[in-house]
Scaffold this motif. Structure first.
Motif, PDB file in Angstrom:
ATOM      1  N   ALA A 159      10.720  -0.162 -72.574  1.00  0.00           N
ATOM      2  CA  ALA A 159      10.582   0.836 -71.514  1.00  0.00           C
ATOM      3  C   ALA A 159       9.933   2.085 -72.099  1.00  0.00           C
ATOM      4  N   THR A 160       9.771   3.092 -71.255  1.00  0.00           N
ATOM      5  CA  THR A 160       9.131   4.346 -71.659  1.00  0.00           C
ATOM      6  C   THR A 160      10.089   5.514 -71.461  1.00  0.00           C
ATOM      7  N   ALA A 161       9.689   6.671 -71.978  1.00  0.00           N
ATOM      8  CA  ALA A 161      10.494   7.876 -71.782  1.00  0.00           C
ATOM      9  C   ALA A 161      10.608   8.219 -70.303  1.00  0.00           C
ATOM     10  N   ALA A 162       9.544   7.956 -69.531  1.00  0.00           N
ATOM     11  CA  ALA A 162       9.603   8.205 -68.084  1.00  0.00           C
ATOM     12  C   ALA A 162      10.629   7.301 -67.419  1.00  0.00           C
ATOM     13  N   ASP A 163      10.704   6.043 -67.869  1.00  0.00           N
ATOM     14  CA  ASP A 163      11.725   5.130 -67.334  1.00  0.00           C
ATOM     15  C   ASP A 163      13.124   5.663 -67.623  1.00  0.00           C
ATOM     16  N   PHE A 164      13.319   6.143 -68.843  1.00  0.00           N
ATOM     17  CA  PHE A 164      14.624   6.687 -69.218  1.00  0.00           C
ATOM     18  C   PHE A 164      14.965   7.910 -68.378  1.00  0.00           C
ATOM     19  N   ALA A 165      13.993   8.796 -68.173  1.00  0.00           N
ATOM     20  CA  ALA A 165      14.230   9.995 -67.371  1.00  0.00           C
ATOM     21  C   ALA A 165      14.668   9.625 -65.956  1.00  0.00           C
ATOM     22  N   GLY A 166      13.993   8.637 -65.356  1.00  0.00           N
ATOM     23  CA  GLY A 166      14.342   8.224 -64.007  1.00  0.00           C
ATOM     24  C   GLY A 166      15.718   7.601 -63.932  1.00  0.00           C
ATOM     25  N   GLY A 206      23.330  -2.208 -56.445  1.00  0.00           N
ATOM     26  CA  GLY A 206      23.600  -1.229 -57.500  1.00  0.00           C
ATOM     27  C   GLY A 206      24.035  -1.827 -58.816  1.00  0.00           C
ATOM     28  N   ASP A 207      24.088  -3.165 -58.912  1.00  0.00           N
ATOM     29  CA  ASP A 207      24.433  -3.806 -60.175  1.00  0.00           C
ATOM     30  C   ASP A 207      23.505  -3.305 -61.290  1.00  0.00           C
ATOM     31  N   PRO A 208      23.997  -3.231 -62.536  1.00  0.00           N
ATOM     32  CA  PRO A 208      23.114  -2.794 -63.623  1.00  0.00           C
ATOM     33  C   PRO A 208      21.785  -3.556 -63.689  1.00  0.00           C
ATOM     34  N   TYR A 209      21.812  -4.835 -63.332  1.00  0.00           N
ATOM     35  CA  TYR A 209      20.581  -5.641 -63.395  1.00  0.00           C
ATOM     36  C   TYR A 209      19.614  -5.311 -62.255  1.00  0.00           C
ATOM     37  N   LEU A 210      20.097  -4.616 -61.224  1.00  0.00           N
ATOM     38  CA  LEU A 210      19.253  -4.281 -60.068  1.00  0.00           C
ATOM     39  C   LEU A 210      18.761  -2.833 -60.111  1.00  0.00           C
ATOM     40  N   GLN A 211      18.891  -2.189 -61.263  1.00  0.00           N
ATOM     41  CA  GLN A 211      18.458  -0.803 -61.376  1.00  0.00           C
ATOM     42  C   GLN A 211      16.926  -0.709 -61.438  1.00  0.00           C
ATOM     43  N   PRO A 212      16.372   0.493 -61.194  1.00  0.00           N
ATOM     44  CA  PRO A 212      14.910   0.649 -61.077  1.00  0.00           C
ATOM     45  C   PRO A 212      14.064   0.017 -62.168  1.00  0.00           C
ATOM     46  N   PRO A 213      14.462   0.036 -63.459  1.00  0.00           N
ATOM     47  CA  PRO A 213      13.575  -0.581 -64.456  1.00  0.00           C
ATOM     48  C   PRO A 213      13.268  -2.053 -64.196  1.00  0.00           C
ATOM     49  N   ASN A 214      14.157  -2.752 -63.482  1.00  0.00           N
ATOM     50  CA  ASN A 214      13.972  -4.186 -63.264  1.00  0.00           C
ATOM     51  C   ASN A 214      13.337  -4.538 -61.922  1.00  0.00           C
ATOM     52  N   SER A 252      10.564  -4.001 -59.973  1.00  0.00           N
ATOM     53  CA  SER A 252       9.226  -4.552 -59.744  1.00  0.00           C
ATOM     54  C   SER A 252       9.058  -5.902 -60.421  1.00  0.00           C
ATOM     55  N   LEU A 253       9.841  -6.164 -61.469  1.00  0.00           N
ATOM     56  CA  LEU A 253       9.776  -7.458 -62.140  1.00  0.00           C
ATOM     57  C   LEU A 253      10.555  -8.514 -61.371  1.00  0.00           C
ATOM     58  N   LEU A 254      11.710  -8.132 -60.836  1.00  0.00           N
ATOM     59  CA  LEU A 254      12.524  -9.063 -60.064  1.00  0.00           C
ATOM     60  C   LEU A 254      11.870  -9.430 -58.742  1.00  0.00           C
ATOM     61  N   ALA A 255      11.273  -8.454 -58.094  1.00  0.00           N
ATOM     62  CA  ALA A 255      10.687  -8.652 -56.766  1.00  0.00           C
ATOM     63  C   ALA A 255       9.271  -8.076 -56.755  1.00  0.00           C
ATOM     64  N   PRO A 256       8.301  -8.817 -57.292  1.00  0.00           N
ATOM     65  CA  PRO A 256       6.925  -8.302 -57.342  1.00  0.00           C
ATOM     66  C   PRO A 256       6.333  -8.031 -55.959  1.00  0.00           C
ATOM     67  N   ASP A 257       6.781  -8.776 -54.954  1.00  0.00           N
ATOM     68  CA  ASP A 257       6.284  -8.562 -53.596  1.00  0.00           C
ATOM     69  C   ASP A 257       6.874  -7.283 -53.017  1.00  0.00           C
ATOM     70  N   GLY A 258       6.004  -6.375 -52.595  1.00  0.00           N
ATOM     71  CA  GLY A 258       6.463  -5.076 -52.121  1.00  0.00           C
ATOM     72  C   GLY A 258       7.362  -5.159 -50.901  1.00  0.00           C
ATOM     73  N   ALA A 259       7.062  -6.068 -49.977  1.00  0.00           N
ATOM     74  CA  ALA A 259       7.869  -6.198 -48.760  1.00  0.00           C
ATOM     75  C   ALA A 259       9.285  -6.673 -49.105  1.00  0.00           C
ATOM     76  N   ARG A 280      10.747  -6.252 -51.985  1.00  0.00           N
ATOM     77  CA  ARG A 280      11.390  -5.169 -52.741  1.00  0.00           C
ATOM     78  C   ARG A 280      11.986  -4.125 -51.790  1.00  0.00           C
ATOM     79  N   LYS A 281      11.297  -3.837 -50.693  1.00  0.00           N
ATOM     80  CA  LYS A 281      11.821  -2.865 -49.728  1.00  0.00           C
ATOM     81  C   LYS A 281      13.078  -3.379 -49.046  1.00  0.00           C
ATOM     82  N   ARG A 282      13.163  -4.688 -48.838  1.00  0.00           N
ATOM     83  CA  ARG A 282      14.352  -5.245 -48.189  1.00  0.00           C
ATOM     84  C   ARG A 282      15.534  -5.320 -49.151  1.00  0.00           C
ATOM     85  N   LEU A 283      15.255  -5.556 -50.412  1.00  0.00           N
ATOM     86  CA  LEU A 283      16.320  -5.687 -51.401  1.00  0.00           C
ATOM     87  C   LEU A 283      16.833  -4.335 -51.870  1.00  0.00           C
TER      88      LEU A 283
END
Length: 354
Positions: free
Chosen positions: A213-220, A275-283, A285-292, A294-297
């Protein structure tokens, strides 16, 4: 590194590759959000077999598990070693950085009333300690009533929702963090003993679960001003290794490179909560590459949980109370049988007392 490899690494680090955590604390090494009802309980049960609500409550009251406002000021369950690391250690000491951490309402209030965010935080933290002294345990409304008696009026704007004056939400939450407040199994605030931790170690903790990850990921993830996150990142960058993730560069602890290159596989089905740790923002776009999808999840409110099959996103799930029963609805995104999910669904119902 490709997405599947990174997700497999992060899945294992979050404790979901197998349900073999030996203690509740081990299941909660990564802070688990308790924003949604029973979310932390369900998240930990996905990592430790045989967990019951009674055992969870005993752990909260018996100091095996800490339930407190931590990352981003939100309530999380975490192992005791994370109480200071993901709470008090990450509070900014610079006024501008703290204002960013406390959010727009406090920034506007500080500008209008002419106070420094650090002074305001100190005042409310001392008031919180006073309210919870002598072993007192206070519900949220009782705590606010006690703070009204101890905090200056400039720090208590009018709240339309509850039709009263009280300390701005992010200010009283972070003041509780600074004071060392935690919650008991009845969701009452009590004083805990978080101790001390080196803030830069939170970067390593973050990368342990969400690298590369990056420093920006950590900040978020941590809810920090970028300058604050960059400073903490700089203190540990000598221990980090740069890797390519698609077209961007990212970092992880040098000691984790072998695990990233050969992550363990995952077997079986898990129903993990919003809100599970595995569903946090860093993951996401990788878990749900499809934008539609991702918005539902990942909705602002009322998000569904996720069904994982062999470590991959296989469906969405929701639960509704139907009298003494829990009705669990699953939307399949790939092949799933009722047999595969029924045991997990029954466990969630049991954890909810249904």
């Amino acid at each position: 590194m490709d997405a599947d490899q990174i997700l497999a690494f992060r899945l294992a680090r979050s404790g979901l590759a197998s349900r073999d955590a030996t203690t509740i604390g081990e299941a909660a090494i990564c802070p688990a959000s308790d924003f949604a009802r029973d979310a932390a309980l369900i998240a930990l049960a996905a990592r430790r077999g045989g967990l019951t609500r009674e055992r969870y409550d005993d752990a909260v009251d018996g100091d095996e598990l800490v339930l407190a406002h931590l990352v981003r000021g939100a309530i999380h369950a975490v192992a005791p070693a994370g109480f200071a690391l993901y709470g008090r250690a990450l509070i900014a000491t610079d006024d501008d950085e703290l204002a960013a951490q406390l959010g727009q309402q406090v920034r506007r209030l500080a500008a209008a009333k002419g106070f420094a965010p650090t002074d305001a935080l100190d005042e409310v933290a001392e008031a919180t300690k006073g309210a919870l002294s002598r072993g007192r345990a206070l519900g949220k409304n009782e705590l606010h009533a006690a703070l009204r008696e101890r905090v200056s009026s400039d720090l208590m704007p009018w709240c339309k929702g509850c039709q009263s004056h009280h300390v701005a939400p992010m200010l009283w939450r972070y003041a509780g963090v600074k004071a060392g407040a935690r919650l008991d199994s009845e969701r009452r605030y009590v004083l805990g003993k978080p101790g001390r931790a080196a803030a830069a170690q939170a970067v390593k903790g973050f990368l342990h679960f969400y690298g590369p990850a990056t420093a920006a990921d950590f900040a978020g993830w941590a809810g920090l001003a970028r300058s604050h996150a960059d400073r903490l990142w700089g203190k540990v960058e000598g221990d980090l290794r740069e890797v390519s993730v698609g077209e961007r560069q990212a970092w992880l602890a040098s000691a984790d490179l072998n695990d990233l290159e050969s992550p363990p596989g995952a077997k079986g089905v898990r129903l993990i909560p919003p809100g599970d740790p595995y569903l946090q923002p860093p993951n996401r776009s990788l878990l749900a590459p499809d934008g539609a999808l991702r918005k539902r999840l990942f909705r602002p409110v009322a998000s569904p949980g996720a069904v994982l099959k062999d470590g991959r996103l296989a469906g969405l799930w929701r639960v509704k109370a139907r009298g003494k029963k829990a009705e669990i609805t699953i939307e399949k995104l790939r092949r799933l049988s009722r047999r595969e999910v029924e045991e997990e669904a029954r466990q969630i119902a049991a954890l909810r007392g249904a």
